[in-house]
Write an enzyme that holds these catalytic residues in place. Structure first.
Site, PDB file in Angstrom:
ATOM      1  N   TYR A   1       0.850  -1.193   0.000  1.00 56.70           N
ATOM      2  CA  TYR A   1       0.000   0.000   0.000  1.00 56.70           C
ATOM      3  C   TYR A   1       0.884   1.240   0.000  1.00 56.70           C
ATOM      4  O   TYR A   1       1.587   1.509   0.978  1.00 56.70           O
ATOM      5  CB  TYR A   1      -0.913  -0.001   1.227  1.00 56.70           C
TER       6      TYR A   1
ATOM      7  N   LYS B   1      -0.569  -0.953  -4.349  1.00 49.07           N
ATOM      8  CA  LYS B   1      -1.851  -0.243  -4.366  1.00 49.07           C
ATOM      9  C   LYS B   1      -1.505   1.224  -4.215  1.00 49.07           C
ATOM     10  O   LYS B   1      -1.074   1.670  -3.154  1.00 49.07           O
ATOM     11  CB  LYS B   1      -2.747  -0.710  -3.225  1.00 49.07           C
TER      12      LYS B   1
END
Length: 321
Positions: free
Chosen positions: A146, A175
């Site tokens: 992330y 992400k």
């Protein structure tokens, strides 16, 4: 048990599901199972993420997170890959979550940088490397990293990010939520140029068409808990190079952007829950404190936006023509 199949190439549309609660703040397992069934039934999604921001993971106990993994695998089996978020300030706890996810049959991990790094962790790259070493020593599941917004102080600088992806082959994708279009495109290009290319799945859900058009391999978004069908249609149109179709689908998505992503952004997933109540897919919408329920005026606005998007209880999870 070991995962039947690793999710080695994160791509396409990956909804991050919500977590329903009862009025007394307990996990509503029955509603969660139904929600998993609704979202997993959307034609064209490639995986589902659990225990992330959309699930209010900050308010879930570790035991509740473990139970969510068990329930999710019971519901999804191997029909749809399960990606388990690893969200904790403790690298030791992160390793335990990763190992439990693998033992329960998860297909991949979504790893959050520890929030303890917010006070200058980007200046100590060995911190994030140690975090990943603990996780990868405990599990060989594929990882989505992330990448936080630049202004959060949790974003990994690009040189560190490239080094991290090179050092840990388990990292198959990021992400990306960097919030900077220039950096977003550079990351996409430089991650693809690595000797072992790393995919980018965007979570820039408030400007999804523009983000996907820069070359993302997919998207991972809490909004997929409500509009995964529209996201699939948009992703396919962009992949096909059909700008007119993509713009038409984006017109349907835009009212949901106003419903979910207006300020303050911390209410985004609360609003998604309310949208599912408006649509008749959920009976109730509760959030754990310190989050609070949207005001009556905002819930009315959400209803208007959902109507403008043309969503109904019958069409919300159906393929977009």
């Amino acid at each position: 048990m070991a995962s039947v199949r690793h999710y080695d190439k994160p791509h396409g549309v990956i909804p991050a599901v919500l977590m329903p609660f009862t009025a007394d703040m307990e996990v509503n397992e029955k509603a969660y199972r139904k929600h998993l069934g609704d979202v997993s039934g959307v034609e064209g999604i490639t995986a589902i993420t659990i225990n992330g921001h959309a699930a209010e993971v900050a308010s879930l106990t570790v035991e509740e997170q473990f139970r969510a993994i068990t329930v999710t695998k019971e519901e999804l089996q191997e029909r749809v890959p399960t990606i388990v978020a690893v969200y904790t300030n403790s690298s030791l706890e992160a390793a335990r979550i990763a190992r439990r996810a693998q033992d329960e049959g998860a297909n991949g991990l979504l790893v959050f940088p520890p929030e303890v790094m917010v006070l200058g962790g980007h200046m100590r790259p060995e911190m994030i490397q140690e975090h990943y070493k603990r996780i990868t020593d405990a599990s060989d599941l594929p990882i989505i990293h992330y990448q936080f917004p630049v202004n959060s102080n949790l974003a990994i600088p690009l040189p560190t990010l490239l080094e991290l992806c090179t050092k840990f082959p388990s990292i198959k994708a990021i992400k990306d939520n960097c919030g900077d279009g220039n950096l977003h495109e550079r990351q996409i290009r430089e991650l693809k140029a690595l000797d072992r290319p790393v995919n980018t799945v965007t979570t820039h859900s408030s400007w999804l068409l523009g983000s996907l058009s820069l070359g993302c391999d997919g998207l991972l978004s809490g909004a997929g808990s409500v509009i995964a069908n529209l996201q699939v249609a948009l992703f396919r149109a962009v992949q096909a190079g059909d700008l007119n179709a993509a713009k038409a689908i984006n017109e349907k998505i835009y009212p949901t952007v106003r419903a979910f992503y207006d300020h303050p952004l911390l209410d985004m997933h609360n609003r998604m829950k309310e949208a599912l109540v408006v649509l008749g897919r959920w009976d109730e919408a509760y959030v754990r404190p310190p989050l609070v329920k949207p005001t009556a005026a905002e819930i009315e606005k959400i209803g208007r936006c959902i109507a403008q998007a043309g969503l109904t209880s019958e069409t919300v999870y159906k393929k977009v023509a």
